[in-house]
Design a protein around this motif. Sequence first.
Motif, PDB file in Angstrom:
ATOM      1  N   ALA A  43       7.991  -6.029  20.614  1.00 23.81           N
ATOM      2  CA  ALA A  43       6.782  -6.573  19.533  1.00 23.81           C
ATOM      3  C   ALA A  43       7.617  -7.627  18.758  1.00 23.81           C
ATOM      4  O   ALA A  43       7.112  -8.735  18.335  1.00 23.81           O
ATOM      5  N   PRO A  44       8.606  -7.220  17.907  1.00 23.90           N
ATOM      6  CA  PRO A  44       9.359  -8.499  17.110  1.00 23.90           C
ATOM      7  C   PRO A  44       9.857  -9.588  17.886  1.00 23.90           C
ATOM      8  O   PRO A  44       9.855 -10.600  17.323  1.00 23.90           O
ATOM      9  N   ILE A  45      10.298  -9.368  19.055  1.00 22.55           N
ATOM     10  CA  ILE A  45      10.837 -10.523  19.733  1.00 22.55           C
ATOM     11  C   ILE A  45       9.640 -11.341  20.260  1.00 22.55           C
ATOM     12  O   ILE A  45       9.688 -12.585  20.220  1.00 22.55           O
ATOM     13  N   VAL A  46       8.457 -10.889  20.442  1.00 25.99           N
ATOM     14  CA  VAL A  46       7.251 -11.505  20.900  1.00 25.99           C
ATOM     15  C   VAL A  46       6.775 -12.540  19.540  1.00 25.99           C
ATOM     16  O   VAL A  46       6.646 -13.462  19.759  1.00 25.99           O
ATOM     17  N   ARG A  47       6.838 -11.808  18.355  1.00 25.79           N
ATOM     18  CA  ARG A  47       6.387 -12.604  17.162  1.00 25.79           C
ATOM     19  C   ARG A  47       7.274 -13.358  17.139  1.00 25.79           C
ATOM     20  O   ARG A  47       7.043 -14.752  16.518  1.00 25.79           O
ATOM     21  N   ARG A  48       8.599 -13.280  17.212  1.00 25.37           N
ATOM     22  CA  ARG A  48       9.540 -14.302  16.616  1.00 25.37           C
ATOM     23  C   ARG A  48       9.618 -15.499  17.576  1.00 25.37           C
ATOM     24  O   ARG A  48       9.775 -16.811  16.996  1.00 25.37           O
ATOM     25  N   HIS A  49       9.000 -15.403  18.383  1.00 22.06           N
ATOM     26  CA  HIS A  49       9.136 -16.610  19.465  1.00 22.06           C
ATOM     27  C   HIS A  49       7.707 -17.154  19.705  1.00 22.06           C
ATOM     28  O   HIS A  49       7.260 -17.955  20.601  1.00 22.06           O
ATOM     29  N   ASP A  50       6.766 -16.591  18.732  1.00 26.03           N
ATOM     30  CA  ASP A  50       5.265 -17.291  18.577  1.00 26.03           C
ATOM     31  C   ASP A  50       4.383 -17.042  19.926  1.00 26.03           C
ATOM     32  O   ASP A  50       3.801 -17.687  20.395  1.00 26.03           O
ATOM     33  N   PHE A  65       2.913 -17.400  25.987  1.00 24.86           N
ATOM     34  CA  PHE A  65       3.595 -18.287  25.273  1.00 24.86           C
ATOM     35  C   PHE A  65       2.899 -19.693  25.283  1.00 24.86           C
ATOM     36  O   PHE A  65       2.583 -19.977  26.644  1.00 24.86           O
ATOM     37  N   ALA A  66       2.913 -20.342  24.409  1.00 24.34           N
ATOM     38  CA  ALA A  66       2.661 -21.812  24.559  1.00 24.34           C
ATOM     39  C   ALA A  66       3.696 -22.595  24.893  1.00 24.34           C
ATOM     40  O   ALA A  66       3.461 -23.982  25.479  1.00 24.34           O
ATOM     41  N   SER A  67       5.104 -22.031  24.993  1.00 23.44           N
ATOM     42  CA  SER A  67       6.201 -22.895  25.487  1.00 23.44           C
ATOM     43  C   SER A  67       6.760 -22.027  26.373  1.00 23.44           C
ATOM     44  O   SER A  67       7.303 -20.712  26.077  1.00 23.44           O
ATOM     45  N   ALA A  68       7.403 -22.812  27.634  1.00 24.27           N
ATOM     46  CA  ALA A  68       8.401 -22.136  28.432  1.00 24.27           C
ATOM     47  C   ALA A  68       9.426 -21.592  27.980  1.00 24.27           C
ATOM     48  O   ALA A  68      10.364 -20.729  28.056  1.00 24.27           O
ATOM     49  N   VAL A  69      10.219 -22.581  26.913  1.00 25.08           N
ATOM     50  CA  VAL A  69      11.386 -22.418  26.236  1.00 25.08           C
ATOM     51  C   VAL A  69      11.531 -21.130  25.239  1.00 25.08           C
ATOM     52  O   VAL A  69      12.322 -20.312  25.501  1.00 25.08           O
ATOM     53  N   HIS A 102       6.221 -17.416  34.621  1.00 24.28           N
ATOM     54  CA  HIS A 102       5.725 -18.536  35.278  1.00 24.28           C
ATOM     55  C   HIS A 102       4.830 -19.388  34.574  1.00 24.28           C
ATOM     56  O   HIS A 102       4.350 -19.152  33.368  1.00 24.28           O
ATOM     57  N   ILE A 103       4.604 -20.733  34.443  1.00 22.20           N
ATOM     58  CA  ILE A 103       3.890 -21.656  33.949  1.00 22.20           C
ATOM     59  C   ILE A 103       2.829 -21.821  34.786  1.00 22.20           C
ATOM     60  O   ILE A 103       2.727 -22.373  36.041  1.00 22.20           O
ATOM     61  N   GLY A 104       1.366 -21.841  34.271  1.00 23.56           N
ATOM     62  CA  GLY A 104       0.261 -22.106  35.183  1.00 23.56           C
ATOM     63  C   GLY A 104      -1.038 -22.097  34.512  1.00 23.56           C
ATOM     64  O   GLY A 104      -0.886 -21.840  33.126  1.00 23.56           O
ATOM     65  N   ASP A 105      -1.967 -22.619  34.939  1.00 26.70           N
ATOM     66  CA  ASP A 105      -3.380 -22.602  34.509  1.00 26.70           C
ATOM     67  C   ASP A 105      -4.281 -21.161  34.507  1.00 26.70           C
ATOM     68  O   ASP A 105      -4.154 -20.728  35.617  1.00 26.70           O
TER      69      ASP A 105
END
Length: 634
Positions: A43-50, A65-69, A102-105
């Motif tokens: 949970a804190p790791i997910v919040r930390r990286h938005d 996530f909004a960013s792959a980075v 993975h990144i996708g629609d």
Amino acid sequence: MNRQRRRLAAILFADVVGSSRLIGRDESGTVARLLEHLTRRLAPIVRRHDGRTVRLTGDGGLVEFASAVDALAAAIDFQQAMAAANRDVAADDAIAFRIGLHIGDVIVEHDDLYGDDVNVAARLQEQAAPGGIVVSRNVWEAVAGRHKARFEQLGDLELKNIDRPISAFVVHWDAADWPAVPEISPAAHVWPSMAPSPHAARRVRLALWSAAVVGCVALAGIAYVAFAPRPPPTLAELQALKAEDLERLLIERRAADAAAAEKKRLEEEAQRKAEADAEALRQAVADLEKARLDRQKAEADLAELRLKIEGIRREAATASQQQLADTAAWRAAEDEAHRRAEVEMASLRQAEQDALQKAALEAENKRLADVALVQAQAARQKADEEAASRRRAEEKLEATTRQKADAEAAIVATHRAKVEAEVAESALHLAVADRQHLQVALTALGFDTRGTDGMFGPRTRDMIAGWQKKMGVPATGFLNAGQRAQLLAGAAAAIARWDDEHRRLEEAPNVVPAPPPAPPAPTNVFDGAYVGARRAPQQMVTARIRISGGSGAGTIDVPGCSASAFSMTVSLTGDVRGSGDLNCPVPIRGTGNVVGPFVISGHAVGRTLQFSVSTSRGEFDVLMDRSTSTANAP
């Protein structure tokens, strides 16, 4: 119809390794430790990286996530935190996660995510090692050079239920480059309930079933069209094929075998699809039965409520004015309860109708899948029969070609042996007396030459061939030195008697010797001696031959080489045929030198022989005239 909401997202899918084994050993302890890892570490790791937690699956979760980075950083931080948490735990008791990125629609509905790219992330997770991370090429291209991490290429992977190959990479990192993330207490984070509404879940199930059925039918249609058999060639067409055509046919046969193997694979896949559709149909029937039971329960609850209301009405009839006021409130409650029950009943009836339609649709889809499977099996059987027929025709053609080649080789060998025997006999330089002795010997051994004139005409040649056949040697009609000696030795007594008789005739007194028999009259208008030439580039080719009784033997002379022997026949109509073997190369313009076995074809007109000498590499023409003397005769 509402338009689907879509957006581009980086998808993280995490799953516990061996969760069934861990829960089977210690259910309550494993669940408690799993909740601790999810709340205090993930949970804190997910919040930390938005990031946003979409849903939990009991032993894992889906995060957006909004960013792959940010997604890769969160994945590495979480695996680092899990490694630290398991440092003092036995290997059999440790909880380890696999992660796929993975990144996708994606499709967004009621805060949940759906779509093919979500499935890709889940399937990539299955390729990771415990405590490891596997990413797609899309993620690799987005994060390359932006994190202290290394990537090992796995190549193009065939993932379950994904209809295209996915290029994937394993992520490696050094723990020193990624410091541990602080843990939080379990109360500091509460996971939201991510369960979709009943209507959303039903729409998703219908969409997935429709896609599965359409894919099954399309797969069967593609197999039938792509592998429709072609009619095999007829036997006459196979026998007329050349060597290169036979090779092409063999290549097509191998291609047909490969197509049959692919057809078998499609058939097996169609079988699997049919079994899956049958299981789906059974599940739909179970859902329908559950809906009916829910409706019956609701009707029972409504009847019980009505009984309670009726009792309240009876009590209200004997109550005071205050009780009448309470009765009004009860009536309002009754009306509201009745309205809610009617709404629930309508919803249940609609669910029952939807389940009936779904069951009918799935039954029809199963029937279509069964038909496609039967068609695929029939096509495969027909292809197998055609392949067997084609193999039998090819084997027969191969045997015919081999027999033809053997026959041609035998003809060439016989011709070469005859030419070599003719050359060997010419080298013996047989005189008339030598030829007479041989004729006497043949007649004495049962091969009557019908005379001892010292001329080897067609009759004598046939008798020589007959004797050779009896002796088990090639019947060429020409004698070599060994055969001559063997023939003379076998009839030595007959030759001695013939010599004594001629000697007595020569020594008899006052006896005028009979004149020598006149040479037999020509039996063919083209009999005689011929001499001709052919001027080749920078070289003169000379030919000589004597024709007697329509056949003869001659030589072709090339400067600097020994004479090349050949034989020839001339029919009464002037048709010229023959064969021989060139000892020396003869230059042909535009072709080069020709040498080796050759055949002769042409015609005779008056006192002239005109013919072509043909080899495997080219031909040249020869013109010969009948000589008036025997000086130039062979």
